[in-house]
Design a protein around this motif. Structure first.
Motif, PDB file in Angstrom:
ATOM      1  N   LEU A 209       0.812  -1.208   0.000  1.00 36.58           N
ATOM      2  CA  LEU A 209       0.000   0.000   0.000  1.00 36.58           C
ATOM      3  C   LEU A 209       0.850   1.264   0.000  1.00 36.58           C
ATOM      4  CD1 LEU A 209      -2.822   1.292   0.190  1.00 36.58           C
ATOM      5  CD2 LEU A 209      -2.551   1.245   2.676  1.00 36.58           C
ATOM      6  N   GLU A 210       1.887   1.271   0.808  1.00 35.05           N
ATOM      7  CA  GLU A 210       2.748   2.450   0.885  1.00 35.05           C
ATOM      8  C   GLU A 210       3.442   2.728  -0.436  1.00 35.05           C
ATOM      9  OE1 GLU A 210       5.217   1.556   4.206  1.00 35.05           O
ATOM     10  OE2 GLU A 210       3.584   1.771   5.666  1.00 35.05           O
ATOM     11  N   LYS A 211       3.774   1.665  -1.174  1.00 37.19           N
ATOM     12  CA  LYS A 211       4.391   1.848  -2.487  1.00 37.19           C
ATOM     13  C   LYS A 211       3.367   2.246  -3.542  1.00 37.19           C
ATOM     14  CE  LYS A 211       8.251  -1.383  -1.814  1.00 37.19           C
ATOM     15  NZ  LYS A 211       8.860  -2.662  -2.266  1.00 37.19           N
ATOM     16  N   ARG A 212       2.154   1.716  -3.409  1.00 36.85           N
ATOM     17  CA  ARG A 212       1.111   1.941  -4.418  1.00 36.85           C
ATOM     18  C   ARG A 212       0.461   3.312  -4.298  1.00 36.85           C
ATOM     19  NH1 ARG A 212      -1.933   3.248  -7.507  1.00 36.85           N
ATOM     20  NH2 ARG A 212      -3.515   2.133  -8.740  1.00 36.85           N
ATOM     21  N   THR A 213       0.415   3.866  -3.093  1.00 41.89           N
ATOM     22  CA  THR A 213      -0.246   5.141  -2.838  1.00 41.89           C
ATOM     23  C   THR A 213       0.755   6.282  -2.942  1.00 41.89           C
ATOM     24  OG1 THR A 213      -1.742   4.012  -1.299  1.00 41.89           O
ATOM     25  CG2 THR A 213      -1.672   6.423  -1.199  1.00 41.89           C
ATOM     26  N   PRO A 214       0.527   7.282  -3.818  1.00 48.76           N
ATOM     27  CA  PRO A 214       1.460   8.398  -3.918  1.00 48.76           C
ATOM     28  C   PRO A 214       1.762   9.072  -2.578  1.00 48.76           C
ATOM     29  CG  PRO A 214      -0.013   8.436  -5.785  1.00 48.76           C
ATOM     30  CD  PRO A 214      -0.503   7.337  -4.879  1.00 48.76           C
ATOM     31  N   ALA A 215       0.763   9.161  -1.690  1.00 45.62           N
ATOM     32  CA  ALA A 215       1.001   9.763  -0.376  1.00 45.62           C
ATOM     33  C   ALA A 215       1.854   8.876   0.513  1.00 45.62           C
ATOM     34  CB  ALA A 215      -0.322  10.063   0.327  1.00 45.62           C
ATOM     35  N   SER A 237     -23.271  23.922  -2.800  1.00 50.55           N
ATOM     36  CA  SER A 237     -24.658  24.099  -3.242  1.00 50.55           C
ATOM     37  C   SER A 237     -24.891  23.764  -4.710  1.00 50.55           C
ATOM     38  CB  SER A 237     -25.116  25.536  -2.970  1.00 50.55           C
ATOM     39  OG  SER A 237     -24.289  26.461  -3.670  1.00 50.55           O
ATOM     40  N   PHE A 238     -23.836  23.745  -5.536  1.00 46.98           N
ATOM     41  CA  PHE A 238     -24.005  23.401  -6.951  1.00 46.98           C
ATOM     42  C   PHE A 238     -23.204  22.158  -7.319  1.00 46.98           C
ATOM     43  CE2 PHE A 238     -23.975  24.560 -11.634  1.00 46.98           C
ATOM     44  CZ  PHE A 238     -25.358  24.511 -11.782  1.00 46.98           C
ATOM     45  N   VAL A 239     -22.897  21.355  -6.312  1.00 44.79           N
ATOM     46  CA  VAL A 239     -22.214  20.076  -6.536  1.00 44.79           C
ATOM     47  C   VAL A 239     -23.260  18.976  -6.387  1.00 44.79           C
ATOM     48  CG1 VAL A 239     -20.378  18.532  -5.774  1.00 44.79           C
ATOM     49  CG2 VAL A 239     -20.076  21.014  -5.591  1.00 44.79           C
ATOM     50  N   ASN A 240     -23.454  18.178  -7.425  1.00 44.71           N
ATOM     51  CA  ASN A 240     -24.503  17.173  -7.383  1.00 44.71           C
ATOM     52  C   ASN A 240     -24.130  15.945  -8.200  1.00 44.71           C
ATOM     53  OD1 ASN A 240     -27.015  16.579  -6.229  1.00 44.71           O
ATOM     54  ND2 ASN A 240     -27.889  18.525  -6.907  1.00 44.71           N
ATOM     55  N   GLY A 241     -24.323  14.768  -7.624  1.00 40.89           N
ATOM     56  CA  GLY A 241     -24.038  13.519  -8.309  1.00 40.89           C
ATOM     57  C   GLY A 241     -22.568  13.198  -8.422  1.00 40.89           C
ATOM     58  N   HIS A 242     -21.752  13.863  -7.603  1.00 41.84           N
ATOM     59  CA  HIS A 242     -20.293  13.730  -7.699  1.00 41.84           C
ATOM     60  C   HIS A 242     -19.772  12.730  -6.673  1.00 41.84           C
ATOM     61  CE1 HIS A 242     -16.150  14.892  -8.379  1.00 41.84           C
ATOM     62  NE2 HIS A 242     -15.992  15.147  -7.101  1.00 41.84           N
ATOM     63  N   THR A 243     -18.753  11.975  -7.057  1.00 43.42           N
ATOM     64  CA  THR A 243     -18.037  11.115  -6.113  1.00 43.42           C
ATOM     65  C   THR A 243     -16.653  11.704  -5.885  1.00 43.42           C
ATOM     66  OG1 THR A 243     -19.234   9.110  -6.766  1.00 43.42           O
ATOM     67  CG2 THR A 243     -17.112   8.808  -5.679  1.00 43.42           C
ATOM     68  N   LEU A 244     -16.400  12.116  -4.662  1.00 41.59           N
ATOM     69  CA  LEU A 244     -15.139  12.757  -4.289  1.00 41.59           C
ATOM     70  C   LEU A 244     -14.203  11.716  -3.702  1.00 41.59           C
ATOM     71  CD1 LEU A 244     -13.333  15.203  -3.751  1.00 41.59           C
ATOM     72  CD2 LEU A 244     -14.694  15.676  -1.701  1.00 41.59           C
ATOM     73  N   PHE A 245     -13.122  11.433  -4.407  1.00 45.39           N
ATOM     74  CA  PHE A 245     -12.146  10.457  -3.926  1.00 45.39           C
ATOM     75  C   PHE A 245     -11.186  11.127  -2.946  1.00 45.39           C
ATOM     76  CE2 PHE A 245     -13.780   8.258  -7.548  1.00 45.39           C
ATOM     77  CZ  PHE A 245     -13.608   6.921  -7.272  1.00 45.39           C
ATOM     78  N   VAL A 246     -11.054  10.508  -1.774  1.00 47.05           N
ATOM     79  CA  VAL A 246     -10.113  10.970  -0.747  1.00 47.05           C
ATOM     80  C   VAL A 246      -9.198   9.767  -0.494  1.00 47.05           C
ATOM     81  CG1 VAL A 246      -9.875  11.957   1.569  1.00 47.05           C
ATOM     82  CG2 VAL A 246     -11.938  12.419   0.220  1.00 47.05           C
ATOM     83  N   ASP A 247      -8.146   9.671  -1.298  1.00 47.32           N
ATOM     84  CA  ASP A 247      -7.420   8.400  -1.375  1.00 47.32           C
ATOM     85  C   ASP A 247      -5.907   8.514  -1.452  1.00 47.32           C
ATOM     86  OD1 ASP A 247      -7.027   9.386  -3.918  1.00 47.32           O
ATOM     87  OD2 ASP A 247      -8.076   7.769  -4.958  1.00 47.32           O
ATOM     88  N   GLY A 248      -5.361   9.687  -1.133  1.00 46.31           N
ATOM     89  CA  GLY A 248      -3.923   9.834  -1.174  1.00 46.31           C
ATOM     90  C   GLY A 248      -3.343   9.725  -2.573  1.00 46.31           C
ATOM     91  N   GLY A 249      -4.205   9.802  -3.595  1.00 49.03           N
ATOM     92  CA  GLY A 249      -3.739   9.769  -4.977  1.00 49.03           C
ATOM     93  C   GLY A 249      -3.730   8.395  -5.622  1.00 49.03           C
ATOM     94  N   ILE A 250      -4.249   7.369  -4.929  1.00 52.55           N
ATOM     95  CA  ILE A 250      -4.127   6.005  -5.447  1.00 52.55           C
ATOM     96  C   ILE A 250      -4.865   5.801  -6.765  1.00 52.55           C
ATOM     97  CG2 ILE A 250      -6.079   4.985  -4.191  1.00 52.55           C
ATOM     98  CD1 ILE A 250      -4.213   2.568  -3.609  1.00 52.55           C
ATOM     99  N   THR A 251      -5.990   6.508  -6.963  1.00 47.06           N
ATOM    100  CA  THR A 251      -6.723   6.355  -8.220  1.00 47.06           C
ATOM    101  C   THR A 251      -6.160   7.230  -9.342  1.00 47.06           C
ATOM    102  OG1 THR A 251      -8.360   7.952  -7.466  1.00 47.06           O
ATOM    103  CG2 THR A 251      -8.884   5.626  -7.162  1.00 47.06           C
ATOM    104  N   ALA A 252      -5.188   8.067  -8.995  1.00 42.07           N
ATOM    105  CA  ALA A 252      -4.600   8.954 -10.000  1.00 42.07           C
ATOM    106  C   ALA A 252      -3.313   8.390 -10.595  1.00 42.07           C
ATOM    107  CB  ALA A 252      -4.309  10.321  -9.379  1.00 42.07           C
ATOM    108  N   SER A 253      -2.831   7.296 -10.043  1.00 40.23           N
ATOM    109  CA  SER A 253      -1.494   6.821 -10.406  1.00 40.23           C
ATOM    110  C   SER A 253      -1.485   5.322 -10.664  1.00 40.23           C
ATOM    111  CB  SER A 253      -0.525   7.148  -9.256  1.00 40.23           C
ATOM    112  OG  SER A 253       0.734   6.597  -9.483  1.00 40.23           O
ATOM    113  N   LEU A 254      -0.729   4.899 -11.663  1.00 45.14           N
ATOM    114  CA  LEU A 254      -0.518   3.492 -11.929  1.00 45.14           C
ATOM    115  C   LEU A 254       0.651   2.972 -11.090  1.00 45.14           C
ATOM    116  CD1 LEU A 254      -0.909   3.340 -15.807  1.00 45.14           C
ATOM    117  CD2 LEU A 254      -2.416   2.338 -14.096  1.00 45.14           C
TER     118      LEU A 254
END
Length: 254
Positions: A209-215, A237-254
């Motif tokens: 996990l530590e290697k896989r996660t940019p953080a 107030s104008f954010v709707n249907g959004h999924t906010l990823f709080v993941d240390g960058g894991i979904t942004a990086s291969l």
């Protein structure tokens, strides 16, 4: 500017809020000024957590019901609305994990996981939304997962359930935004929680996990609070249907 994030005067129901992420988010919303409704099936545990919150000066209610029981959820929410007051915020946090090889995953376990992770979101959101629609406003935050976007061996049913949560969130926003509701989701990455106890205690997994996660580390529950307060406040107030990823960058990086 900070007033946009102020939840004073709002009442927030957090399902599965006696431990882990749910308890942490409930505390965070209370610190932002919200009056909290703690939920769970264990009445004794609810009382214990409520006493902890009250000792810290927070206004707290307890609402014991099984979020996987549609009738029980609707009855509890309707009763609170009638006897106590409006529920302006709902955080659908109740969930479970069950790991195992997909080829031998028991159908009963699959059904239980889907009922806990998906059905409960629908049951609780629908029951609360009916009141929110009448008032013309309301906030619903569904807890998704990094598995909304990614899969790992041994958790295919969980991955399916969290993908469903994200798409159900989109559907809720599509149907209910016209009534003044905002429905969004938070997708946590790998957080040090009771649900992840087996992984936290696995040295090999932690190295991966530590290697896989940019953080380079596990997330801490307090790091989800800001995202939740944002999605529960006027700031979104104008954010709707959004999924906010709080993941240390894991979904942004291969």
């Amino acid at each position: 500017m900070t007033g946009m994030f102020d939840l004073s005067g709002k009442t927030a129901l957090v399902t599965g809020s006696t431990m882990g992420i749910g308890k942490g988010l409930a505390r965070g919303l209370a610190e932002a000024g919200a009056e909290i409704i703690l939920n769970g099936r264990d009445r004794d545990r609810l009382v214990q957590v409520a006493e902890e919150f009250r000792a810290d000066g927070f206004r707290v209610h307890t609402l014991p019901f099984d979020a996987t029981d549609a009738e029980a959820a609707a009855a509890a929410i309707d009763r609170f609305e009638s006897e106590t007051g409006p529920i302006e915020i709902v955080v659908n946090n109740a969930g479970m994990q069950h790991r195992g090889p997909l080829e031998s995953f028991a159908p009963a376990d699959f059904d239980q996981l889907m009922k806990t992770n998906v059905n409960s979101v629908f049951y609780v959101a629908q029951a609360a939304a009916r009141h929110m629609i009448d008032r013309g406003h309301g906030k619903i935050v569904n807890i998704a997962s990094v598995q909304t976007a990614l899969a790992r061996p041994g958790i295919a049913p969980y991955t399916a359930s969290k993908g469903a949560v994200a798409n159900l969130t989109k559907g809720m926003a599509t149907d209910w935004a016209k009534y003044g509701l905002q429905i969004n989701a938070i997708a946590p990455g790998y957080f040090d929680t009771p649900l992840n106890k087996a992984l936290v205690e696995d040295p090999e997994f932690c190295v991966w996990l530590e290697k896989r996660t940019p953080a380079g580390r596990w997330g801490q529950i307090k790091e989800l609070v800001g995202a939740c307060v944002f999605l529960c406040s006027e700031a979104s107030s104008f954010v709707n249907g959004h999924t906010l990823f709080v993941d240390g960058g894991i979904t942004a990086s291969l």
